[in-house]
Design a protein around this motif. Structure first.
Motif, short mmCIF file in Angstrom:
data_model
loop_
_atom_site.label_atom_id
_atom_site.label_comp_id
_atom_site.label_asym_id
_atom_site.label_seq_id
_atom_site.Cartn_x
_atom_site.Cartn_y
_atom_site.Cartn_z
N PHE A 301 5.22 -1.51 10.46
CA PHE A 301 3.88 -0.64 10.66
C PHE A 301 3.25 -0.88 9.23
CE2 PHE A 301 5.78 1.06 14.61
CZ PHE A 301 4.76 1.27 15.14
N ALA A 302 4.01 -0.84 8.13
CA ALA A 302 3.39 -0.92 6.80
C ALA A 302 2.46 -2.20 6.84
CB ALA A 302 4.35 -0.85 5.66
N ARG A 306 -1.71 -2.47 6.74
CA ARG A 306 -2.38 -2.93 5.61
C ARG A 306 -3.58 -3.84 5.97
NH1 ARG A 306 3.03 -3.04 2.48
NH2 ARG A 306 2.90 -0.76 1.53
N ILE A 307 -3.22 -4.66 7.24
CA ILE A 307 -4.01 -5.46 8.05
C ILE A 307 -5.58 -4.63 8.47
CG2 ILE A 307 -4.85 -6.85 9.74
CD1 ILE A 307 -1.90 -8.01 9.79
N LEU A 308 -5.11 -3.44 8.80
CA LEU A 308 -6.44 -2.45 9.54
C LEU A 308 -6.96 -1.97 8.33
CD1 LEU A 308 -4.08 -0.73 12.11
CD2 LEU A 308 -6.28 -1.83 12.70
N ASN A 309 -6.53 -1.62 7.21
CA ASN A 309 -6.81 -0.99 6.16
C ASN A 309 -6.27 -1.52 4.82
OD1 ASN A 309 -7.99 0.65 3.97
ND2 ASN A 309 -7.16 2.49 4.80
N PRO A 310 -6.98 -2.58 4.09
CA PRO A 310 -6.61 -3.13 2.96
C PRO A 310 -6.29 -2.12 1.86
CG PRO A 310 -8.00 -4.54 3.77
CD PRO A 310 -8.09 -3.25 4.53
N GLY A 311 -6.90 -0.94 1.85
CA GLY A 311 -6.58 -0.01 1.08
C GLY A 311 -5.23 0.57 0.80
N LEU A 312 -4.48 0.17 1.98
CA LEU A 312 -3.13 0.76 1.92
C LEU A 312 -2.07 -0.32 1.11
CD1 LEU A 312 -2.77 1.72 5.71
CD2 LEU A 312 -3.21 3.11 3.65
N GLU A 317 5.77 1.73 1.18
CA GLU A 317 5.82 1.18 2.75
C GLU A 317 5.98 2.57 3.65
OE1 GLU A 317 7.29 -2.42 3.68
OE2 GLU A 317 5.64 -2.14 2.39
N ASP A 318 6.68 3.67 3.14
CA ASP A 318 6.58 4.69 4.25
C ASP A 318 5.45 5.33 4.37
OD1 ASP A 318 9.41 4.72 4.59
OD2 ASP A 318 9.71 6.11 2.89
N THR A 319 4.55 5.36 3.20
CA THR A 319 3.25 5.89 3.47
C THR A 319 2.43 5.16 4.26
OG1 THR A 319 3.32 7.10 1.15
CG2 THR A 319 1.17 6.62 1.96
N ALA A 320 2.26 3.68 4.09
CA ALA A 320 1.64 2.57 4.58
C ALA A 320 2.01 2.57 6.28
CB ALA A 320 1.54 1.52 4.12
N ALA A 321 3.08 3.00 6.40
CA ALA A 321 3.59 2.86 8.00
C ALA A 321 3.11 4.13 8.63
CB ALA A 321 5.22 2.87 7.91
N ALA A 322 3.21 5.19 7.80
CA ALA A 322 2.79 6.56 8.57
C ALA A 322 1.14 6.46 8.93
CB ALA A 322 3.05 7.61 7.70
N LYS A 323 0.49 6.06 7.88
CA LYS A 323 -1.02 5.63 7.99
C LYS A 323 -1.40 4.77 8.90
CE LYS A 323 -2.17 7.88 3.27
NZ LYS A 323 -2.97 7.64 2.17
N CYS A 324 -0.58 3.75 9.11
CA CYS A 324 -0.86 2.84 10.28
C CYS A 324 -1.26 3.49 11.37
CB CYS A 324 0.30 1.74 10.49
SG CYS A 324 0.06 0.67 11.77
#
Length: 387
Positions: A301-302, A306-312, A317-324
């Motif tokens: 998910f992370a 990061r593909i959807l939002n390079p700012g991630l 990993e945990d934060t990027a996955a949740a924000k996905c």
């Protein structure tokens, strides 16, 4: 590395203008062809071109144009009878996933005893007597041109199931992005998101492999960039071509790793509520699905977040996955697919029935987190109305 097997017997003819090769390709299998299409404007126009090509090459052709969304066993039988009367040696599926799936199903029923339902995924499946299929897509989302899957509904039972067997892989897929130029915006969005789901779910699947993961990530990146461009300008052939490629990758990844929880439930939505397209069913369920699943697949998910939002990239990993999950929500809104089941005419009674049938197909078992019937019901209910 994890051991894996990758299999794809379909010859892919990819590129703008490749439709002109149809007659030459048909002649590899014989001189009698059944063309299978729907009655939509894009299908009618493309069918006219294909019929001209076939007839100009002296190929005896019949045209079955009875395909509808969520094709039924009755439609398959009508087409199979036409194929038998013709003595068809090859079946051509021209259109979206429904037309290509119907063509595969006709190829089975026209060459086997009984009906196509006798060969669904709960049986041993069809034999190698299945007629050869040439699949020509006019949408960019289902991937059916390169899969061993045909989705069929038995209306009287509200049962939407699949034939899933290597003997129904199309022999040839013609992927001509020019055929997708006339897709309406709504169809572009719905089929494009289906392509996203095929790749994302194959990436997540417990049956995935290194090869599938690489293909899926390439496709997801293409969809994120080019689906909005195709929606903004349907004549943008670079965007249409990239989406046709992502669609084809989605079929290849799905054929080898399968899909997960949303597809199994999405099929049941279509079986119970045929007014809901497959893309709509998936889009409506995805916000609940992502939040349910991401804790069991944080790294993946992370990566997609990061593909959807390079700012991630700078996030853990945990934060990027949740924000996905939120990024997928934003993408759905961007492409006009932010909706609830109520808006699509699905009742709470339908949702109860859909959930109760949620384990009929085994896709849910591929999910990194496996849901039981009551969890499926709760997830579906949470998607009933959308803020």
């Amino acid at each position: 590395m994890k051991a894996f097997t990758y299999y794809s017997p379909t010859e892919i003819i990819f590129g703008c203008g490749k439709l002109v090769e149809t007659a030459k390709l048909v002649k590899r299998f014989g001189n009698k062809a059944l063309l299978v299409t729907g009655k939509g404007k894009s299908s009618v126009n493309a069918a006219r071109r294909v019929l001209e090509l076939l007839q100009g090459a002296g190929i005896k052709t019949a045209h079955y144009d009875g395909v509808s969304p969520n094709p039924t066993t009755d439609l398959v039988t009508e087409g199979a009878e036409m194929a038998k009367k013709l003595g068809a040696e090859v079946i051509i599926g021209l259109g979206g996933g429904s037309a290509m799936d119907t063509a595969k199903a006709i190829a089975v029923e026209a060459s086997h005893p009984g009906t196509v339902w006798d060969y669904n995924c709960h049986t041993e499946g069809p034999t190698d007597k299945t007629l050869p299929v040439i699949a020509i897509g006019t949408t960019a989302g289902t991937g059916s041109q390169v899969t061993q899957c045909a989705v069929i509904t038995r209306t009287k039972d509200k049962d939407k199931s699949v034939v899933w067997h290597r003997n129904i892989f199309p022999k040839i897929a013609i992927v001509d992005p020019e055929l997708t130029r006339s897709m309406p915006k709504a169809v572009t969005a719905q089929t494009g998101f289906d392509a996203f789901c095929h790749n994302f779910e194959a990436y997540l699947s417990i049956n995935t492999s290194s090869m599938v993961e690489r293909m899926a990530l390439e496709a997801i990146a293409a969809i994120v960039e080019y689906l909005p461009k195709a929606l903004a300008d349907g004549n943008d052939m670079e965007a249409r071509s990239r989406m046709a490629w992502a669609d084809t990758l989605g079929g290849l990844t799905n054929a080898n790793a399968g899909v997960t929880l949303p597809h199994g439930l999405g099929m049941q939505v279509g079986g119970h509520c045929p007014q809901v397209t497959h893309g709509q069913a998936l889009a409506t369920f995805y916000p609940a699905f992502t939040r349910y699943t991401y804790p069991a697949a944080v790294e993946k998910f992370a990566a997609v977040g990061r593909i959807l939002n390079p700012g991630l990239q700078s996030e853990t990993e945990d934060t990027a996955a949740a924000k996905c999950c939120k990024e997928i929500d934003r993408f759905l809104k961007k492409i006009g697919l932010w909706t609830g089941y109520k808006e699509l005419g699905v009742t709470m009674e339908d949702i109860r029935e859909i959930a109760d049938c949620g384990q009929v197909l085994g896709d849910y078992l591929n999910n990194p987190r496996v849901a039981d019937i009551e969890e499926m019901y709760e997830l579906l209910v949470s998607c009933y109305e959308r803020d």
